[in-house]
Design a protein around this motif. Structure first.
Motif, mmCIF file in Angstrom:
data_model
loop_
_atom_site.group_PDB
_atom_site.id
_atom_site.type_symbol
_atom_site.label_atom_id
_atom_site.label_comp_id
_atom_site.label_asym_id
_atom_site.label_seq_id
_atom_site.Cartn_x
_atom_site.Cartn_y
_atom_site.Cartn_z
ATOM 1 N N THR A 75 -3.147 30.751 -40.180
ATOM 2 C CA THR A 75 -3.175 31.908 -41.082
ATOM 3 C C THR A 75 -1.762 32.406 -41.388
ATOM 4 O OG1 THR A 75 -3.331 33.540 -39.275
ATOM 5 C CG2 THR A 75 -5.401 32.638 -40.140
ATOM 6 N N TYR A 76 -0.765 31.937 -40.603
ATOM 7 C CA TYR A 76 0.613 32.358 -40.849
ATOM 8 C C TYR A 76 1.241 31.505 -41.942
ATOM 9 C CZ TYR A 76 0.101 34.854 -36.425
ATOM 10 O OH TYR A 76 -0.338 35.682 -35.437
ATOM 11 N N SER A 77 2.325 31.985 -42.488
ATOM 12 C CA SER A 77 3.013 31.240 -43.546
ATOM 13 C C SER A 77 3.605 29.952 -42.982
ATOM 14 C CB SER A 77 4.137 32.098 -44.138
ATOM 15 O OG SER A 77 5.152 32.304 -43.169
ATOM 16 N N ALA A 78 3.874 28.994 -43.886
ATOM 17 C CA ALA A 78 4.468 27.721 -43.470
ATOM 18 C C ALA A 78 5.804 27.951 -42.780
ATOM 19 C CB ALA A 78 4.645 26.809 -44.680
ATOM 20 N N PHE A 79 6.555 28.968 -43.243
ATOM 21 C CA PHE A 79 7.847 29.277 -42.624
ATOM 22 C C PHE A 79 7.669 29.648 -41.148
ATOM 23 C CE2 PHE A 79 11.012 32.514 -41.442
ATOM 24 C CZ PHE A 79 12.168 31.749 -41.541
ATOM 25 N N LEU A 80 6.720 30.561 -40.873
ATOM 26 C CA LEU A 80 6.496 30.984 -39.489
ATOM 27 C C LEU A 80 5.922 29.851 -38.647
ATOM 28 C CD1 LEU A 80 5.083 34.613 -39.846
ATOM 29 C CD2 LEU A 80 7.292 33.906 -38.947
ATOM 30 N N GLN A 81 5.039 29.036 -39.249
ATOM 31 C CA GLN A 81 4.454 27.929 -38.496
ATOM 32 C C GLN A 81 5.513 26.942 -38.036
ATOM 33 O OE1 GLN A 81 0.773 26.070 -39.955
ATOM 34 N NE2 GLN A 81 0.568 27.778 -41.384
ATOM 35 N N GLY A 82 6.634 26.896 -38.769
ATOM 36 C CA GLY A 82 7.720 26.003 -38.372
ATOM 37 C C GLY A 82 8.339 26.371 -37.042
ATOM 38 N N PHE A 83 8.158 27.638 -36.603
ATOM 39 C CA PHE A 83 8.697 28.093 -35.321
ATOM 40 C C PHE A 83 7.646 28.065 -34.208
ATOM 41 C CE2 PHE A 83 11.255 30.136 -38.596
ATOM 42 C CZ PHE A 83 12.543 29.837 -38.160
ATOM 43 N N THR A 605 4.050 10.558 -35.052
ATOM 44 C CA THR A 605 4.593 10.837 -36.377
ATOM 45 C C THR A 605 4.686 12.341 -36.562
ATOM 46 O OG1 THR A 605 3.500 8.835 -37.198
ATOM 47 C CG2 THR A 605 4.328 10.393 -38.840
ATOM 48 N N ASP A 606 5.900 12.841 -36.752
ATOM 49 C CA ASP A 606 6.123 14.281 -36.917
ATOM 50 C C ASP A 606 5.886 14.664 -38.375
ATOM 51 O OD1 ASP A 606 6.874 16.881 -36.761
ATOM 52 O OD2 ASP A 606 8.993 16.519 -36.343
ATOM 53 N N LEU A 607 4.944 15.581 -38.604
ATOM 54 C CA LEU A 607 4.623 16.025 -39.954
ATOM 55 C C LEU A 607 5.030 17.479 -40.168
ATOM 56 C CD1 LEU A 607 1.102 14.372 -40.354
ATOM 57 C CD2 LEU A 607 3.303 13.508 -41.135
ATOM 58 N N ALA A 608 6.202 17.840 -39.624
ATOM 59 C CA ALA A 608 6.745 19.201 -39.772
ATOM 60 C C ALA A 608 5.743 20.236 -39.292
ATOM 61 C CB ALA A 608 7.179 19.451 -41.216
ATOM 62 N N ILE A 609 5.269 21.146 -40.192
ATOM 63 C CA ILE A 609 4.392 22.232 -39.734
ATOM 64 C C ILE A 609 2.987 21.744 -39.430
ATOM 65 C CG2 ILE A 609 5.661 23.984 -41.017
ATOM 66 C CD1 ILE A 609 3.267 23.946 -43.025
ATOM 67 N N MET A 610 2.627 20.537 -39.886
ATOM 68 C CA MET A 610 1.305 19.998 -39.578
ATOM 69 C C MET A 610 1.343 19.396 -38.178
ATOM 70 S SD MET A 610 -0.215 20.672 -42.404
ATOM 71 C CE MET A 610 -1.716 19.721 -42.378
ATOM 72 N N GLN A 611 0.152 19.159 -37.632
ATOM 73 C CA GLN A 611 0.091 18.583 -36.294
ATOM 74 C C GLN A 611 0.684 17.176 -36.301
ATOM 75 O OE1 GLN A 611 -4.267 18.676 -36.501
ATOM 76 N NE2 GLN A 611 -4.277 16.563 -35.876
ATOM 77 N N SER A 612 1.370 16.819 -35.211
ATOM 78 C CA SER A 612 1.887 15.465 -35.076
ATOM 79 C C SER A 612 0.712 14.503 -34.929
ATOM 80 C CB SER A 612 2.798 15.364 -33.854
ATOM 81 O OG SER A 612 3.927 16.185 -34.018
ATOM 82 N N VAL A 613 0.893 13.306 -35.446
ATOM 83 C CA VAL A 613 -0.179 12.304 -35.382
ATOM 84 C C VAL A 613 0.217 11.229 -34.387
ATOM 85 C CG1 VAL A 613 -1.477 10.579 -36.682
ATOM 86 C CG2 VAL A 613 -0.882 12.759 -37.751
ATOM 87 N N ALA A 614 -0.653 10.945 -33.427
ATOM 88 C CA ALA A 614 -0.404 9.893 -32.442
ATOM 89 C C ALA A 614 -1.307 8.714 -32.762
ATOM 90 C CB ALA A 614 -0.686 10.413 -31.034
ATOM 91 N N THR A 615 -0.707 7.556 -32.979
ATOM 92 C CA THR A 615 -1.491 6.347 -33.256
ATOM 93 C C THR A 615 -1.128 5.283 -32.236
ATOM 94 O OG1 THR A 615 0.224 5.650 -34.812
ATOM 95 C CG2 THR A 615 -1.704 6.765 -35.733
#
Length: 797
Positions: A75-83, A605-615
């Motif tokens: 629910t937070y902004s993408a900017f805040l999610q980055g932290f 795989t780091d997707l910035a503010i999205m969850q990292s993906v482990a394959t």
């Protein structure tokens, strides 16, 4: 002109909003859960039961609470999610009806040396404001009373450009008054380092003179020292000049170039203080802690007398009490002192502070003081301290998630904890509790039992319904719910005694006691009565004493039971010997690691503010090792197949035939002894439950050489069925000639003891005395203490 009209329309049935009265989980597969689907009633108290490792925490914490937190973060902004931490969506098909979840777990609180009970609960912040307003003499703002704030002052000038060649220099000065003691830097203790434990001064730098962990000859730390240009690498350290010795031990950080790389050189002492001594001792790895214990002596700071505060901060008083005195009081005494303050100008502050302190007393922690280091709290004390801020909350329709809130509680204190859980529920909240104690299971509105076994044998819902339904369900929990250990008909005779005289650590009041040897001795008493102070403070952790405390085992996703217990070493050596190659090839953290995933088995795989993906790594197919390494065999198996074995299978594999390895077999026997036969050798430590970690630690220490074993609440995280196995293990230790001393609240362990030492009668300054010594039968018959009354009720006497 029209006029709005209203009509009173009676709803034909319940409002549609009232239909959302359950949390629906469908297809949960987190960790060992096997497509679990369940409906949990809202605004009720639901207890989750099952053997240790059955999937309780995976369902409650890793699925329900984790998804609630993730959705809130989104629910937070993408900017805040980055932290914020990137939380992965749990492995579940549908999660419906979630509310805001507040998880109160057993994790130890911050172990920073400057973190205390007061700083962790905001009580210190309120006290600082109080003293800055009412203290005499007035010394400054709240920061002047903070041991985390240093006093600083600065002055200088800056040039102001006014344009058209007009410039003016202005002088500025700045000062801030802090409360930090300058000698100990707010830690309350100072350290003295024994240089003989750091290096062999008869050796030069070229001959690897250091005896400090991680200071190995080929490592960068030693290379920076040896190639800094300040010393002759072939000159023994004892022959250094005065300047060389100063540069070696105390030089300020300075840039040096080594092989074309810019690095920082710093004297040995300040470097050690930053890397080792700035950390809390309890949070250190065992080998680092052993080095610090050997090389460093910590003493109370002579300048502040251990209060952490400057003389200026201690000079300001309210009445005859300064802030250091207030923080050193037991919280229940501090609450009474605050209650007597009558100052309308700070009335709201006093009300809030009073409520916080009363909450400590209400939750059973009134015996603590605000200056108690938070890293020294037990798991149960830490969990209850985290509860403080929620007790007076006006929030409703919140999901509170608790992980064994009865941990560390005497039977006398459990009823108080139960009342708090019920109070949270009655305010309109959903309360989810992972628990093993029958006393807490008994207050549940709804019970969910997971199992039937642990690990891969668990992960399914065996029962859900009422407590009475659980009793008749035939599940492992249902069968053991009314189990009661019997008082032993005969007890072992001691072979000697460990004499403790005049023990006065913390709240102990000059205790004299003889701890019998050659038997199972249980030390009991209400929380805060002085049990740990007596045992850990008076029995030296050396000379044949093996101490196993409550500190949690630490490990990354690369750590597993094989690496933690030391089992990996004999396995690697066995593979190396059988194939004529180096042992390092069989480590996924060393030469044998898959080059694509670096031995992790997965690619992140780091997707910035999205969850990292482990394959899964395509190169090694998740097996973590290089293909050439997997061609080497031992007993027909490669290293990845061995690490995928459960303990029971590996015990048989390394016990006979071509793969017979006595060193590995001995460790595997200990793992099976503590009931971890189902764990795979390569399972990441991050996926183990609290009870599994406790038993893994116990199995590891059972290999330590010693005649006296000291265990601190070994039943933590154990199911009723697992406690039976633990009692058998303790019996085997004693029968093999060991002396076992257990600090414990569990009545089954008390009943099974040969000798009981009961401390009390209360907590804090109301405790610290021996109120009973004798056999369990004598304690039950006398019923002279709180422990005696509860043990008598437990065994039905």
């Amino acid at each position: 002109m029209s006029k709005a009209t209203t009509t009173d329309r009676q709803s034909p049935g319940p409002h549609v909003a009232d239909s959302h009265d359950v949390i629906r989980v469908h297809g949960a597969r987190e960790n060992n859960l096997r497509d679990v689907s369940i409906e949990i009633p809202k605004r009720r108290l639901t207890v989750f039961t099952g053997v240790s490792g059955s999937g309780k925490s995976s369902l409650v914490f890793d699925t329900i609470a984790a998804e609630s937190q993730r959705l809130i973060n989104e629910t937070y902004s993408a900017f805040l999610q980055g932290f914020m931490p990137n939380l992965a969506r749990p492995e579940v098909d549908v999660l419906d009806g979630l509310t805001t979840a507040i998880a109160v777990d057993q994790q130890r609180m911050g172990s920073d040396p400057r973190s205390t009970v007061g700083t962790a609960t905001d009580a210190n912040a309120m006290l600082r404001i109080l003293f800055s307003r009412l203290g005499t003499p007035h010394i400054g703002p709240p920061g002047a009373f903070s041991f985390n704030t240093a006093s600083v002052s600065a002055s200088g000038g800056f040039t102001v450009d006014r344009g058209a060649d007009k410039t003016r220099t202005e002088k500025v000065s700045f000062s801030r008054t802090g409360g930090m003691c300058t000698h100990c830097e707010g830690r309350g203790t100072v350290s003295d380092i024994d240089l003989t434990q750091l290096y062999d001064d008869s050796k030069p730098l070229s001959e690897d003179p250091f005896t400090i962990p991680t200071y190995t000859g080929g490592g960068w730390v030693v290379r920076v020292i040896a190639e800094s240009g300040f010393f002759d690498k072939d000159k023994p350290i004892r022959e250094y000049t005065k300047k060389e010795r100063h540069d070696f031990l105390y030089r300020e950080p300075v840039k040096v170039k080594i092989n074309g790389v810019n690095l920082t050189y710093e004297g040995l002492i300040p470097k050690l203080q930053k890397t080792f001594l700035s950390k809390d001792r309890e949070s250190m790895q065992p080998h680092i802690r052993a080095f610090v214990d050997r090389a460093v002596t910590f003493t109370r700071c002579p300048d502040c007398d251990g209060t952490r505060l400057s003389e200026l901060a201690r000079s300001s008083k309210i009445g005859k009490v300064n802030i250091a005195d207030a923080c050193a009081m037991e919280i229940r005494d501090l609450a009474e002192w605050v209650r007597k303050l009558d100052e309308p100008s700070v009335a709201p502050l006093l009300t809030k502070l009073q409520h916080t302190l009363d909450s400590f007393v209400e939750i059973g922690l009134g015996y603590l003081s605000l200056d108690r280091a938070s890293g020294t709290l037990s798991g149960g004390e830490a969990q209850r301290t985290k509860m403080i801020r929620h007790l007076g909350s006006s929030l409703t329709d919140v999901t509170y998630v608790f992980d064994e809130p009865s941990i560390g509680l005497h039977p006398h204190d459990i009823q108080r904890m139960n009342n708090l859980l019920l109070r949270l529920r009655d305010k309109g909240n959903t309360v989810l509790v992972v628990e093993h104690k029958p006393e807490t299971i008994a207050i549940a509105d709804h019970v969910v039992d997971l199992g039937p076994g642990a690990g891969t044998a668990g992960g399914t819902v065996c029962f859900e319904g009422t407590l009475e339904g659980l009793r008749g369900s035939g599940t492992v929990t249902g069968r053991h719910l009314d189990d009661r250990a019997k008082i032993k008909a005969t007890v072992r005779k001691p072979t000697g005694a460990l004499e403790i005289r005049g023990a006065s650590a913390n709240n102990l009041q000059g205790v004299d006691v003889d701890v019998p040897l050659g038997v199972l001795t249980v030390v009991t008493g209400v929380a805060g009565s002085g049990k740990s102070s007596l045992v850990h403070g008076s029995i030296p952790a050396e000379g044949g004493v093996v101490a196993i405390d409550q500190t949690p085992i630490r490990g990354s996703r690369r750590s597993n039971p094989a690496t933690y217990t030391g089992l990996a070493d004999p396995i690697r050596k066995a593979f190396a010997k059988a194939n004529g190659v180096k042992p390092a090839l069989f480590s996924a953290n060393s030469e044998g690691a898959c080059p694509t995933c670096n031995g992790a088995g997965v690619i992140y795989t780091d997707l910035a503010i999205m969850q990292s993906v482990a394959t899964p790594c395509e190169e090694c197919e998740g097996r973590r090792f290089e293909a050439s390494v997997l061609e080497y065999r031992l007993g027909g198996r490669d290293i990845s197949e061995v690490l995928a074995m459960p303990v029971t299978e590996a015990e048989e594999f390394f016990g006979t035939g071509e793969a017979r390895t006595p060193a590995a077999h001995k460790i595997l026997e200990r793992l099976a002894d503590v009931g971890l036969g189902y764990l795979t050798l390569g399972q990441p430590l991050t996926t183990l439950s609290g009870g599994e970690r406790q038993r893994l630690k116990l199995a590891t220490h059972m290999g330590d050489k010693g005649g006296v074993y000291v265990l601190d609440e070994p039943t933590t995280g154990l199911h009723l069925a697992d406690v039976e196995q633990l009692l058998g293990l303790l019996d085997r230790l004693v029968d093999s000639g060991k002396s076992v001393i257990v600090i414990e609240h569990h009545q089954a362990v008390m009943a099974h003891a040969d000798w009981i030492i009961d401390l009390g009668p209360g907590a804090g300054h109301d405790g610290g005395r021996i109120v009973f010594e004798g056999t369990p039968a004598d304690l039950v018959e006398a019923r002279s203490t709180l422990t005696g009354e509860h043990l008598a009720a437990y065994v039905g006497a």
